[in-house]
Design a protein around this motif. Structure first.
Motif, PDB file in Angstrom:
ATOM      1  N   GLY A  33      -5.615   2.000 -10.050  1.00 50.96           N
ATOM      2  CA  GLY A  33      -6.112   1.188  -8.674  1.00 50.96           C
ATOM      3  C   GLY A  33      -5.054   1.208  -7.588  1.00 50.96           C
ATOM      4  N   LEU A  34      -3.850   1.399  -7.971  1.00 51.62           N
ATOM      5  CA  LEU A  34      -2.767   1.461  -6.898  1.00 51.62           C
ATOM      6  C   LEU A  34      -2.975   2.775  -6.174  1.00 51.62           C
ATOM      7  N   PHE A  35      -3.113   3.823  -6.932  1.00 47.44           N
ATOM      8  CA  PHE A  35      -3.209   5.250  -6.624  1.00 47.44           C
ATOM      9  C   PHE A  35      -4.368   5.319  -5.716  1.00 47.44           C
ATOM     10  N   LEU A  36      -5.656   4.911  -6.086  1.00 49.12           N
ATOM     11  CA  LEU A  36      -6.899   4.820  -5.324  1.00 49.12           C
ATOM     12  C   LEU A  36      -6.686   4.283  -3.779  1.00 49.12           C
ATOM     13  N   ALA A  37      -5.856   3.083  -3.776  1.00 45.67           N
ATOM     14  CA  ALA A  37      -5.640   2.378  -2.827  1.00 45.67           C
ATOM     15  C   ALA A  37      -4.807   3.135  -1.778  1.00 45.67           C
ATOM     16  N   ALA A  38      -3.700   3.988  -2.159  1.00 46.09           N
ATOM     17  CA  ALA A  38      -3.042   4.725  -1.575  1.00 46.09           C
ATOM     18  C   ALA A  38      -3.799   6.045  -0.919  1.00 46.09           C
ATOM     19  N   VAL A  42      -4.354   6.582   3.202  1.00 46.77           N
ATOM     20  CA  VAL A  42      -3.976   8.025   4.042  1.00 46.77           C
ATOM     21  C   VAL A  42      -5.317   8.381   4.702  1.00 46.77           C
ATOM     22  N   PHE A  43      -6.494   8.014   4.117  1.00 48.12           N
ATOM     23  CA  PHE A  43      -7.719   8.462   4.542  1.00 48.12           C
ATOM     24  C   PHE A  43      -8.041   7.512   5.854  1.00 48.12           C
ATOM     25  N   ILE A  44      -7.516   6.473   5.823  1.00 45.19           N
ATOM     26  CA  ILE A  44      -8.103   5.619   7.129  1.00 45.19           C
ATOM     27  C   ILE A  44      -7.007   5.873   8.018  1.00 45.19           C
ATOM     28  N   SER A  45      -5.864   6.271   7.724  1.00 44.55           N
ATOM     29  CA  SER A  45      -4.729   6.551   8.975  1.00 44.55           C
ATOM     30  C   SER A  45      -5.450   7.802   9.808  1.00 44.55           C
ATOM     31  N   PHE A  46      -6.049   8.636   9.082  1.00 40.28           N
ATOM     32  CA  PHE A  46      -6.663   9.753   9.905  1.00 40.28           C
ATOM     33  C   PHE A  46      -8.130   9.598  10.281  1.00 40.28           C
ATOM     34  N   ASN A  47      -9.078   8.710   9.635  1.00 42.01           N
ATOM     35  CA  ASN A  47     -10.373   8.640   9.996  1.00 42.01           C
ATOM     36  C   ASN A  47     -10.669   7.409  10.563  1.00 42.01           C
ATOM     37  N   GLY A  48      -9.842   6.394  10.234  1.00 40.11           N
ATOM     38  CA  GLY A  48     -10.518   4.843  10.776  1.00 40.11           C
ATOM     39  C   GLY A  48     -11.120   4.302   9.376  1.00 40.11           C
TER      40      GLY A  48
END
Length: 289
Positions: A33-38, A42-48
């Motif tokens: 779960g923590l790995f998926l959140a990480a 990262v995805f949000i930081s690049f794509n919103g």
């Protein structure tokens, strides 16, 4: 660190176990779960975070992180329960299965752009996925209730302060679970003009870290038992009362972040818990020195 425990239906001593012992699968599930959140962060930081038409990856991030932390907390306290090996194995399998299903639905649906619970834009399959998510949520509530009942059974242990913290924490978790059912009934996290049930839901679960930490610190600090129990009761009761008042404020349809009498009292109660937790930490460090 080792944990002397007594477990099983008859309260038979099973020996001295280490923290998280025999719970590698639960630890792995929590770390996933923590790995998926990480990855999502990262995805949000690049794509919103927004994914058309109704997906929100911030929700997927917070959900996976919260479930991961919850599973790790359960893995830590499970050795103290009165569940025998057979029931503990059944509990573990159900919890792991429900968790992986929840990770999958929450993550995939948000990436597809649909609300995993209350989709208004998706197909019939998405609606069915939301209903199944609700069923899995009921399973998780049932498992938490089952574990809570076992923790309130008579149990012999050399860790009374930690056990006390666990019991208070599980009471808070029950309130958090009730908030989850509340959101399912509303089909939304919002109520009234500005009430947000998610605040109650999230803070209730965090007792598995906050109240356990206080109990563990007081135990390790080797404070006078009467004083330690008094501090732990005071801090834990303050926490539980603050959660209940957050529920009342939310039911009134108001945010807990407004400047009014009830939120001010909530802050005061949480401050009492914080002072006691800080004092417990100071006692612990003083004992170490």
């Amino acid at each position: 660190m080792t944990i002397p425990i007594y477990s099983g239906q008859d309260g038979v001593k099973e020996g001295t176990k280490k923290l998280f012992e025999e719970e590698k699968s639960l630890v792995f599930t929590g770390l996933i779960g923590l790995f998926l959140a990480a990855i999502i962060a990262v995805f949000i930081s690049f794509n919103g975070a927004a994914v058309s038409p109704e997906g929100n990856l911030k929700h997927a991030f917070s959900f996976n992180a919260a479930v991961g932390i919850y599973i790790l907390s359960i893995a830590a306290i499970l050795p103290f329960s009165t569940l025998n090996n057979r029931r503990r194995k059944r509990f573990r399998k159900l919890l792991i299965g429900s968790s992986f299903y929840s990770y999958t639905i929450e993550t995939v649906q948000h990436f597809r752009g649909f609300n995993p619970r209350f989709s208004t834009k998706g197909s019939a399959a998405d609606i069915i996925a939301g209903i199944s998510f609700g069923v899995v949520s009921i399973i998780l509530v049932t498992l938490s209730l089952w574990l809570t009942i076992h923790f309130f059974k008579k149990i012999h242990t050399e860790r009374p302060l930690l056990l006390m913290g666990i019991r208070y924490a599980l009471l808070s978790v029950m309130i958090a679970m009730a908030a989850g059912i509340w959101m399912s009934t509303l089909q939304s996290r919002y109520t009234g003009d500005s009430g947000n049930v998610m605040t109650l839901h999230g803070l209730g679960f965090h007792a598995l870290q906050t109240l356990l930490l206080t109990g563990w610190l007081l135990e390790k600090a080797k404070v006078n038992e009467k004083t330690a129990r008094l501090l732990l009761h005071a801090g834990s009761i303050s926490w539980i009362l603050s959660i209940l008042l957050i529920g009342i404020q939310t039911a009134l349809g108001k945010t807990v972040f407004e400047l009014s009498l009830l939120p001010s009292f909530i802050i005061f109660l949480l401050f009492i818990w914080f002072v006691i937790a800080a004092l417990s930490g100071w006692f612990y460090l003083k004992n170490k020195c």
